[in-house]
Scaffold this motif. Structure first.
Motif, mmCIF file in Angstrom:
data_model
loop_
_atom_site.group_PDB
_atom_site.id
_atom_site.type_symbol
_atom_site.label_atom_id
_atom_site.label_comp_id
_atom_site.label_asym_id
_atom_site.label_seq_id
_atom_site.Cartn_x
_atom_site.Cartn_y
_atom_site.Cartn_z
ATOM 1 N N CYS A 1 -6.227 4.497 2.619
ATOM 2 C CA CYS A 1 -6.032 4.311 4.140
ATOM 3 C C CYS A 1 -4.875 5.434 4.358
ATOM 4 N N ASN B 1 -3.403 -7.761 11.880
ATOM 5 C CA ASN B 1 -3.654 -6.650 12.050
ATOM 6 C C ASN B 1 -4.044 -6.492 13.824
ATOM 7 N N THR C 1 -11.240 1.467 6.456
ATOM 8 C CA THR C 1 -11.158 2.138 4.825
ATOM 9 C C THR C 1 -11.996 1.095 4.071
ATOM 10 N N HIS C 2 -11.607 -0.428 4.413
ATOM 11 C CA HIS C 2 -12.273 -0.968 3.334
ATOM 12 C C HIS C 2 -13.833 -1.225 3.709
ATOM 13 N N TYR D 1 0.840 -1.320 0.028
ATOM 14 C CA TYR D 1 -0.148 -0.003 -0.051
ATOM 15 C C TYR D 1 1.189 1.303 0.090
ATOM 16 N N CYS E 1 -11.903 -2.880 9.308
ATOM 17 C CA CYS E 1 -11.137 -2.095 8.673
ATOM 18 C C CYS E 1 -12.040 -0.804 8.272
ATOM 19 N N MET F 1 -1.419 4.423 6.123
ATOM 20 C CA MET F 1 -0.542 3.737 4.885
ATOM 21 C C MET F 1 0.096 4.925 4.212
ATOM 22 N N CYS G 1 -2.687 0.955 12.577
ATOM 23 C CA CYS G 1 -3.798 0.587 11.907
ATOM 24 C C CYS G 1 -5.012 0.464 12.782
ATOM 25 N N PRO G 2 -6.085 1.415 12.429
ATOM 26 C CA PRO G 2 -7.200 1.454 13.407
ATOM 27 C C PRO G 2 -7.732 0.246 13.924
ATOM 28 N N MET G 3 -7.832 -0.903 12.998
ATOM 29 C CA MET G 3 -8.354 -2.135 13.272
ATOM 30 C C MET G 3 -7.478 -2.861 14.524
ATOM 31 N N GLU H 1 -11.117 -7.955 3.181
ATOM 32 C CA GLU H 1 -11.664 -6.875 4.554
ATOM 33 C C GLU H 1 -12.883 -6.135 4.193
HETATM 34 FE FE1 SF4 Z 1 -5.388 -1.037 8.855
HETATM 35 FE FE2 SF4 Z 1 -5.427 0.688 6.928
HETATM 36 FE FE3 SF4 Z 1 -5.087 -1.986 6.253
HETATM 37 FE FE4 SF4 Z 1 -7.400 -1.046 7.039
HETATM 38 S S1 SF4 Z 1 -6.150 -0.615 5.309
HETATM 39 S S2 SF4 Z 1 -6.523 -2.961 7.973
HETATM 40 S S3 SF4 Z 1 -6.774 0.583 8.450
HETATM 41 S S4 SF4 Z 1 -3.565 -0.710 7.551
#
Ligand code: SF4
Ligand code: 13P
Length: 305
Positions: free
Chosen positions: A260, A114, A174-175, A26, A172, A263, A86-88, A200
């Motif tokens: 994200c 994650n 983002t996803h 990413y 996640c 990232m 990573c918020p997750m 995700e």
């Molecule tokens: Fe974490 Fe970003 Fe990956 Fe989503 S896209 S799992 S927030 S690192």
């Protein structure tokens, strides 16, 4: 300094200082170009245990740098931008998992990679998106508590019908921004394109996809495919990388919102500053936490190898 000059300086300094640069797929193109290794979370973890260099710089998010440190405590491991989380990975804590374990006696806790190092201390086996089905099928136990991603967990549950998998509600951010509405629009706008989706995303997004897989899986599928057009249902840097690698094909983002920020926070000038020793966060994990967290990463490599 131009991008090219910055890259040349990074390459010169990392060779001089015996530094290995690992980058998740990413990351921006200008960063992946100077990395020693680029891959998905699973490939980065395996690589982390093998690299000979004394110092490893991670261009990615915190749990990825922690994984390197857990596997190679003797190395200096630096996360380029300490704000890249990573918020997750931070959605669940040790107390919650202990409570869930008490409520589900005999269940093995399978953690998506994650997750924080601390959370891994109370889990049994780690998985990544590319290895989850293989690892869970390889586990002798039937009863599994899968944390924290309910979407990946739903996907794994459907692929492993012989297992009794309980899910918890994390994921996640983002996803989770994409829904079946985005799929309908993208399919209507690009009727000849194949839809490739990261697990995700919500089931309504991947249920009718042409391919479901990790970042590397999506890239590998698109490169090998005879098709010419693809809708990409994961972080939009993958659209950019694929377009660059396959100029004879066309790649469309499933949604412009698939970005994200964690990232994207790492920049090439920061990588240069990190290689110079002026930037970056040294990852430190106390030995008790490291050894407990390592058990579930070792299991991942054992079952996934
Ligand atoms: Fe974490 Fe970003 Fe990956 Fe989503 S896209 S799992 S927030 S690192
Ligand atoms: P991969 O395992 O596909 O690299 O996924 C990592 C990640 O953070 C996806 O959001």
């Amino acid at each position: 300094m131009t991008v090219f000059e910055t890259q040349q300086e990074i390459l010169r300094l990392k060779a001089e200082k015996d530094i290995c640069i690992l980058a998740h797929s990413y990351q921006a193109r200008e960063i992946t170009e100077i990395a020693d290794f680029v891959g998905d979370s699973y490939a980065l973890s395996v690589k982390a245990a093998q690299v000979p260099n004394k110092t490893v710089i991670m261009c990615g998010v915190r749990f990825m740098a922690e994984t390197v440190k857990i596997l190679s405590p003797e190395k200096r491991v630096i996360l380029v931008n300490g704000d890249a989380g990573c918020p997750m990975a931070e959605q669940m804590d040790v107390d919650l998992i202990e409570q869930l374990k008490a409520m589900n006696d005999g269940f093995k806790v399978v953690a998506y990679i994650n997750t924080t190092a601390e959370l891994k201390t109370v889990c049994d086996v780690c998985v990544t998106s590319s290895s989850a089905v293989k690892i869970i099928n390889a586990m002798p136990e039937k009863d599994i508590l899968f944390i924290p991603d309910i979407n990946l967990g739903t996907y794994v549950n459907r692929q492993c019908p012989d297992k009794n998998i309980k899910l918890v509600s994390g994921g996640c951010p983002t996803h989770c921004r994409v829904s079946s509405k985005h799929v309908e629009k993208a399919r209507a706008d690009h009727p000849n394109a194949l839809l490739l989706v990261h697990p995700e995303c919500m089931p309504e997004v991947w249920e009718n996809a042409d391919y479901i897989g990790s970042t590397s899986g999506i890239m590998g599928f698109a490169k090998k495919s005879e098709a010419k057009e693809f809708i990409i249902g994961t972080e939009n840097s993958i659209v950019e990388h694929l377009q660059y690698d396959c100029p004879d094909k066309i790649f469309y983002p499933l949604s412009k919102s698939l970005v994200c920020q964690n990232m994207k926070i790492t920049t090439l000038p920061e990588v240069l500053a990190c290689v110079k020793g002026d930037f970056g966060e040294d990852i430190e994990i106390d030995e008790e936490t490291r050894l407990k967290a390592k058990k579930c990463i070792d299991k991942m490599i054992e079952y996934g190898g």
